[in-house]
Scaffold this motif. Structure first.
Motif, PDB file in Angstrom:
ATOM      1  N   GLU A   1      -6.047  -7.665   0.273  1.00  0.00           N
ATOM      2  CA  GLU A   1      -6.199  -6.724   1.375  1.00  0.00           C
ATOM      3  C   GLU A   1      -7.614  -6.151   1.445  1.00  0.00           C
ATOM      4  OE1 GLU A   1      -3.190  -3.882   0.311  1.00  0.00           O
ATOM      5  OE2 GLU A   1      -4.640  -2.503  -0.592  1.00  0.00           O
TER       6      GLU A   1
ATOM      7  N   THR B   1      -7.005   1.029  -1.059  1.00  0.00           N
ATOM      8  CA  THR B   1      -8.285   0.347  -0.841  1.00  0.00           C
ATOM      9  C   THR B   1      -8.809   0.629   0.564  1.00  0.00           C
ATOM     10  OG1 THR B   1      -7.167  -1.710  -0.180  1.00  0.00           O
ATOM     11  CG2 THR B   1      -7.768  -1.464  -2.503  1.00  0.00           C
TER      12      THR B   1
ATOM     13  N   TRP C   1     -13.088  -1.746  -6.709  1.00  0.00           N
ATOM     14  CA  TRP C   1     -11.770  -2.280  -7.068  1.00  0.00           C
ATOM     15  C   TRP C   1     -11.843  -3.107  -8.351  1.00  0.00           C
ATOM     16  CZ3 TRP C   1      -9.749  -7.228  -7.577  1.00  0.00           C
ATOM     17  CH2 TRP C   1      -8.354  -7.293  -7.713  1.00  0.00           C
TER      18      TRP C   1
ATOM     19  N   SER D   1      -3.509   2.025   2.835  1.00  0.00           N
ATOM     20  CA  SER D   1      -3.495   1.683   1.406  1.00  0.00           C
ATOM     21  C   SER D   1      -4.604   2.425   0.695  1.00  0.00           C
ATOM     22  CB  SER D   1      -3.704   0.174   1.231  1.00  0.00           C
ATOM     23  OG  SER D   1      -4.990  -0.203   1.733  1.00  0.00           O
TER      24      SER D   1
ATOM     25  N   GLY E   1       0.783  -1.225   0.000  1.00  0.00           N
ATOM     26  CA  GLY E   1       0.000   0.000   0.000  1.00  0.00           C
ATOM     27  C   GLY E   1       0.811   1.270   0.000  1.00  0.00           C
TER      28      GLY E   1
ATOM     29  N   SER F   1      -3.486  -5.455   5.416  1.00  0.00           N
ATOM     30  CA  SER F   1      -2.391  -4.897   4.625  1.00  0.00           C
ATOM     31  C   SER F   1      -1.550  -6.043   4.090  1.00  0.00           C
ATOM     32  CB  SER F   1      -1.510  -3.972   5.479  1.00  0.00           C
ATOM     33  OG  SER F   1      -2.206  -2.796   5.834  1.00  0.00           O
TER      34      SER F   1
ATOM     35  N   GLU G   1      -3.486  -6.437  -4.545  1.00  0.00           N
ATOM     36  CA  GLU G   1      -4.427  -5.705  -3.695  1.00  0.00           C
ATOM     37  C   GLU G   1      -5.655  -6.524  -3.329  1.00  0.00           C
ATOM     38  OE1 GLU G   1      -3.952  -0.988  -4.881  1.00  0.00           O
ATOM     39  OE2 GLU G   1      -5.305  -2.262  -6.047  1.00  0.00           O
TER      40      GLU G   1
END
Length: 357
Positions: free
Chosen positions: A119, A186, A324, A184, A106, A249, A116
């Motif tokens: 996470e 997200t 995402w 991060s 991140g 994370s 990603e």
């Protein structure tokens, strides 16, 4: 009576031929050279007493040294002591400025888009062990993120709790308008979904930001409470009653690919022998165990949301997942496939970790 001119016989000292002395010296020089044949620098952003250094990096470096008979020596440089800021670590290892790093995906947003998925809130559940196993099982789906890099371990912590200075959080509206640290992009999207303000910063800065009021809280696990000094600054912690978290994370233990390729085959094998499934399991279980002391610190300040209250958070988490999927699709990445596979394997290995509890 012995002759007065008699001299005691002295046994002559045998002297090594010159060629033997030369060979012996050469062997000594070669042995010394082999002991220092490959010296690698490992850089990371946490302190020397952090779990990352004590539980992961130091034991791993020592195993490599022993199994290579001292031919590989890895020096560990914590707290960005070789210069730069945490977001530069990936660039440092890619460029060869350092040989290895341990960092967060991140900290370089968008650099590891496939990775990603692990996470995301509503994808990661509660267990580092389960998600580590899922990452390893699906690595072929994310390996395109690591061109020019040698991944030694891609792993997670047990997951983010909502850690607040003053506000007890039982529903998303409790967070509206507050400033929350994100680890991060997200995590930042999740904070957006809560209608809160996101603040990106490395973990070592959280303590000062909470102390001076520049943030109201943070998405962070319990495992780093002691190492970054959060005791007494976090008044309320929130997780699900089933242990569920608000995403996690992804950590990256990386080596410069060219440095790995320069090793002779037997030393490459030493490294490869120490980055397989056993290492993945070991670090998953270790990071789950690392949660316990921090949770005990927060025992009196821990809110566990019942199932009916978790639903409101999960609905917003699912919005982040869909965001995402749409985002990575613009890069030609099948986000739906990644989400489905991540969830399938996390569910599989979460059942296993339940039997280990």
């Amino acid at each position: 009576m012995k002759d007065s001119n008699h001299r005691l016989a002295v046994k002559p000292v045998k002297r090594l031929p010159l060629i033997c002395l030369v060979v012996t010296s050469l062997v000594s020089l070669v042995s010394t050279a082999q002991a220092e044949e490959f010296q690698f620098r490992l850089h990371h952003f946490l302190g020397p007493d952090s779990p990352a250094q004590k539980v992961l990096l130091e034991p791993w470096a020592e195993r490599i040294r022993e199994q290579s008979n001292g031919r590989i020596d890895i020096s560990i440089h914590p707290a960005m002591s070789l210069g730069g800021a945490p977001p530069t670590l990936v660039n440092q290892v890619e460029s060869g400025e350092v040989d290895m790093v341990w960092t967060l995906a991140g900290y370089t947003p968008g650099r590891f888009p496939r990775t990603e998925v692990f996470e995301l809130p509503a994808v990661h559940f509660r267990s580092a062990y389960a998600t580590n196993r899922a990452i390893f099982a699906n690595f072929d789906l994310i390996e395109a993120d690591y061109q020019g890099l040698k991944p030694l371990l891609v792993h997670v912590h047990a997951g983010n709790a909502i850690q607040m200075a003053n506000q007890n959080v039982t529903e998303p509206s409790d967070l509206r308008g507050l400033t929350i640290r994100t680890p991060s992009r997200t995590g930042g999207w999740l904070i957006d979904a809560w209608q809160a303000e996101q603040a990106a910063m490395p973990a070592p800065r959280i303590r000062d930001a909470l102390a001076d009021g520049s943030i109201d809280g943070a998405l962070i696990p319990f495992e780093v409470f002691s190492s970054i000094g959060l005791e007494g600054l976090v008044g309320h912690s929130t997780i699900g009653s089933d242990g569920s978290r608000f995403g996690t994370s992804v950590f990256l233990f990386l080596m410069n690919q060219s440095q790995f390729d320069a090793l002779p085959a037997d030393l490459q094998q030493v490294i490869d022998d120490n980055i397989g499934i056993d290492f993945v399991k070991e670090m998953g279980l270790a990071w789950d165990d690392l949660e316990v002391p921090g949770r005990m610190v927060q025992y009196e300040n821990l809110t566990k949301l019942p199932v009916d209250e978790i639903y409101a958070f999960e609905d917003l988490s699912e919005q982040v997942v869909q965001r995402w999927i749409e985002d990575v699709s613009t890069q030609g990445i099948d986000g739906r496939l990644l989400v489905d596979e991540a969830r399938r394997y996390i569910a599989r290995y979460s059942r296993i970790i339940t039997t280990l509890d």
